[in-house]
Design an enzyme around this catalytic site. Structure first.
Site, PDB file in Angstrom:
ATOM      1  N   GLY A   1      23.407  -8.552 -20.526  1.00 34.47           N
ATOM      2  CA  GLY A   1      23.406  -7.355 -21.364  1.00 34.47           C
ATOM      3  C   GLY A   1      23.589  -6.001 -20.724  1.00 34.47           C
ATOM      4  O   GLY A   1      23.696  -5.017 -21.443  1.00 34.47           O
TER       5      GLY A   1
ATOM      6  N   CYS B   1      29.520  -4.537 -22.939  1.00 31.48           N
ATOM      7  CA  CYS B   1      28.773  -5.681 -23.458  1.00 31.48           C
ATOM      8  C   CYS B   1      27.940  -5.227 -24.660  1.00 31.48           C
ATOM      9  O   CYS B   1      27.364  -4.150 -24.646  1.00 31.48           O
ATOM     10  CB  CYS B   1      27.872  -6.151 -22.331  1.00 31.48           C
ATOM     11  SG  CYS B   1      26.528  -7.164 -22.867  1.00 31.48           S
TER      12      CYS B   1
ATOM     13  N   GLY C   1      26.180  -4.811 -19.059  1.00 29.13           N
ATOM     14  CA  GLY C   1      27.585  -4.423 -18.846  1.00 29.13           C
ATOM     15  C   GLY C   1      28.048  -3.258 -19.713  1.00 29.13           C
ATOM     16  O   GLY C   1      27.548  -3.038 -20.818  1.00 29.13           O
TER      17      GLY C   1
HETATM   18  P1  5GP Z   1      30.045  -3.473 -15.848  1.00 30.42           P
HETATM   19  O1  5GP Z   1      30.262  -3.395 -14.363  1.00 30.42           O
HETATM   20  O2  5GP Z   1      31.254  -3.107 -16.610  1.00 30.42           O
HETATM   21  O3  5GP Z   1      28.828  -2.725 -16.289  1.00 30.42           O
HETATM   22  O4  5GP Z   1      29.717  -4.996 -16.167  1.00 30.42           O
HETATM   23  C1  5GP Z   1      30.610  -6.032 -15.887  1.00 30.42           C
HETATM   24  C2  5GP Z   1      30.041  -7.327 -16.368  1.00 30.42           C
HETATM   25  O5  5GP Z   1      29.846  -7.309 -17.803  1.00 30.42           O
HETATM   26  C3  5GP Z   1      30.913  -8.547 -16.173  1.00 30.42           C
HETATM   27  O6  5GP Z   1      30.931  -9.017 -14.865  1.00 30.42           O
HETATM   28  C4  5GP Z   1      30.306  -9.552 -17.142  1.00 30.42           C
HETATM   29  O7  5GP Z   1      29.185 -10.199 -16.617  1.00 30.42           O
HETATM   30  C5  5GP Z   1      29.841  -8.645 -18.269  1.00 30.42           C
HETATM   31  N1  5GP Z   1      30.745  -8.734 -19.436  1.00 30.42           N
HETATM   32  C6  5GP Z   1      32.080  -8.617 -19.462  1.00 30.42           C
HETATM   33  N2  5GP Z   1      32.572  -8.745 -20.713  1.00 30.42           N
HETATM   34  C7  5GP Z   1      31.509  -8.980 -21.501  1.00 30.42           C
HETATM   35  C8  5GP Z   1      31.357  -9.216 -22.903  1.00 30.42           C
HETATM   36  O8  5GP Z   1      32.290  -9.201 -23.698  1.00 30.42           O
HETATM   37  N3  5GP Z   1      30.087  -9.446 -23.336  1.00 30.42           N
HETATM   38  C9  5GP Z   1      29.018  -9.452 -22.480  1.00 30.42           C
HETATM   39  N4  5GP Z   1      27.819  -9.706 -22.972  1.00 30.42           N
HETATM   40  N5  5GP Z   1      29.124  -9.193 -21.169  1.00 30.42           N
HETATM   41  C10 5GP Z   1      30.349  -8.973 -20.680  1.00 30.42           C
END
Ligand code: 5GP
Length: 367
Positions: A182, A187, A184
Site C-alpha cells: 500500500g 497504489c 506505492g
Molecule cells: P513507488 O516507488 O511508486 O512509491 O512504489 C512502487 C511500488 O508500488 C511497486 O514496486 C509495486 O510494489 C507497487 N505497485 C505498483 N503498481 C501497483 C498497483 O497497481 N497497485 C498496488 N497496490 N501497488 C502497486
C-alpha cells in the site's frame, strides 16, 4: 478484536539526527556493497537501489542507465521470453554480465513456463517473484518450487509487511523479501481494501526478522524524495525498490502527451489584440500495475472478480534519468557523511531518528 497500539510510522514521520564523524568528505564513503545471500551462492557488488518491475520503470532503457551506476533493475514481466533473451544477450555483452538484473515472475503456470525458458538460457541468475498479496499460500509453494529447480538463483519475493511472513518466505527459499503493501505512489490498495502498513515501521520490523534468519529485505514503494531512500537504508533495508521516483523520464515507459495551459500572463498578438499566454508542457503516463489501465493494456481487460488497486497519473516529463539517479546517489553519500557511515552496510548502525510532525517546508511549493 485486537488493535496493535504501537505507533506505526512512515518515512515522512521521521528525520535522521546528524552526528559528529571523522568523514571529511562525501568522496570518502562507499555506496557500493558486497552482498552475500542465504541461498544463492554467488555474491553481488552493487548499490541496492532497484527499479520497480512496473511496465513503466522495469524497462530495458532504464536498466541500462541503472547498470552504468551499478544500480539494479527488475525487468517487468510483460516482455516476451524472446525479447528478454535478446536483451540479456546484448546486455551481457555491454556490461559483462546480467548480475544487476532480475527477471520478474508471477506465480501462475504460464509465468513458470516463461521463467523456465529464460533461466534455461543461463543468461540471468536473479528472479523477482511478485504478487500483490504475499500472504497467499501460492507464493510459498512457488518459492519452494523454484528454489528446487534453480538452487543457485538469487530469489527475491513478496510483498509482505510483517516479520513472521518474512521469516517464512526466507526459510522456504527466498534470499530477499520484498516488503510493502500500500505505500506505492500509484497504489490504491489502502483506499480500496483498508489493508496496509506504514512503510518505515514495516522496514524496521521486516529487516530485523529477515536478518535474524540470514535473509535480506527490499523496501518496495513509498519513497517520494531521495531522503526517503536514505531513511529506508538506515531503517535496515538492504535494497530499496523505486517506481514513482524513476517514472516520467526519457527511458521510462508510458505514453507522452502534451497539454496546453494558460500561464496567467497577457501577451500582445498584434497592435489591437491581446490574449492570455498559452504554454505547452509535456507529460508522461505512469500507472499502477493493477490499475484498470494496466489490466486493459497488458491483460486485455479487467477480470470481473478483480478490483483495480492502482491508478493512472500524468507526470511532468523529466528528461534523461541519469540526473535523477545521480541525485539519489548524491543524497545517499551526503546522508552517510551526516551520520558518519563509511559503508552502505553501516547506515542502520549509525542512524538515530527523530520523530517529527513535519519534514519539509512547503511554503514555496512541494519541489
Ligand atoms: P513507488 O516507488 O511508486 O512509491 O512504489 C512502487 C511500488 O508500488 C511497486 O514496486 C509495486 O510494489 C507497487 N505497485 C505498483 N503498481 C501497483 C498497483 O497497481 N497497485 C498496488 N497496490 N501497488 C502497486
Amino acid at each position: 478484536m485486537r488493535i496493535y497500539d504501537d505507533i506505526q510510522l512512515d518515512y515522512c514521520d521521521v528525520l535522521l539526527r546528524p552526528k559528529r564523524s571523522t568523514l571529511a568528505s562525501r568522496s570518502e564513503v562507499i555506496v557500493e556493497r558486497e552482498y552475500t545471500f542465504k541461498w544463492c551462492p554467488r555474491s553481488l557488488t552493487a548499490t541496492g537501489i532497484v527499479a520497480a518491475n512496473m511496465a513503466t520503470t522495469g524497462t530495458f532503457e532504464i536498466a541500462k542507465e541503472m547498470q552504468k551506476l551499478r544500480l539494479m533493475s527488475a525487468l517487468h514481466k510483460h516482455y516476451t521470453a524472446q525479447e528478454l533473451l535478446q536483451f540479456l544477450k546484448d546486455n551481457a555483452q555491454a556490461f559483462g554480465n546480467n548480475d544487476l538484473l532480475f527477471v520478474s515472475s508471477g506465480v501462475s503456470d504460464a509465468d513458470y513456463e516463461k521463467l523456465k525458458q529464460v533461466m534455461a538460457s543461463k543468461l540471468i541468475n536473479n528472479i523477482c517473484v511478485d504478487v500483490a498479496n504475499g500472504y497467499s499460500p501460492y507464493l510459498i509453494n512457488y518459492i519452494r518450487k523454484i528454489r528446487k529447480d534453480f538452487p543457485q538463483a538469487l530469489i527475491m519475493a513478496g510483498n509482505v509487511v510483517t516479520g513472521d511472513m518474512c521469516e517464512d518466505l526466507i526459510l522456504n527459499g527466498a534470499d530477499i523479501v520484498k516488503v510493502g503493501i500500500g505505500p506505492g505512489s500509484v497504489c490504491t490498495t489502502r483506499k480500496l481494501t483498508g489493508v496496509g502498513r506504514p512503510q518505515f515501521s514495516t522496514v524496521i520490523e521486516c529487516a530485523d526478522a529477515a536478518h535474524g534468519v540470514g535473509g535480506m529485505i527490499c523496501a518496495d514503494g513509498g519513497c517520494t524524495v531521495p531522503g526517503d531512500v536514505c531513511k529506508s537504508l538506515c531503517a535496515g533495508a538492504d535494497f530499496v525498490m523505486l517506481g514513482g521516483l524513476l517514472a516520467g523520464h526519457t527511458e521510462s515507459g508510458g505514453e507522452m502527451c502534451t497539454k496546453s495551459f494558460q500561464t496567467g500572463e497577457v501577451e500582445m498578438i498584434d497592435d489591437k489584440t491581446c490574449a492570455m499566454r498559452i504554454e505547452e508542457k509535456q507529460y508522461k503516463k505512469f500507472y499502477g500495475m493493477s490499475s484498470e489501465y494496466a489490466q486493459d493494456k497488458h491483460y486485455g481487460g479487467m477480470k470481473k472478480y478483480r478490483a483495480s488497486e492502482g491508478k493512472v497519473v500524468e507526470i511532468p516529463f523529466r528528461g534523461p534519468i541519469e540526473h535523477t539517479l545521480l541525485a539519489i546517489l548524491g543524497g545517499i553519500r551526503s546522508c552517510m557523511t551526516y551520520i558518519g557511515a563509511k559503508r552502505l552496510k553501516d547506515m542502520p548502525k549509525c542512524a538515530t531518528f527523530y520523530r517529527v510532525n513535519r519534514q519539509l517546508n512547503t511554503i514555496f511549493g512541494n519541489d
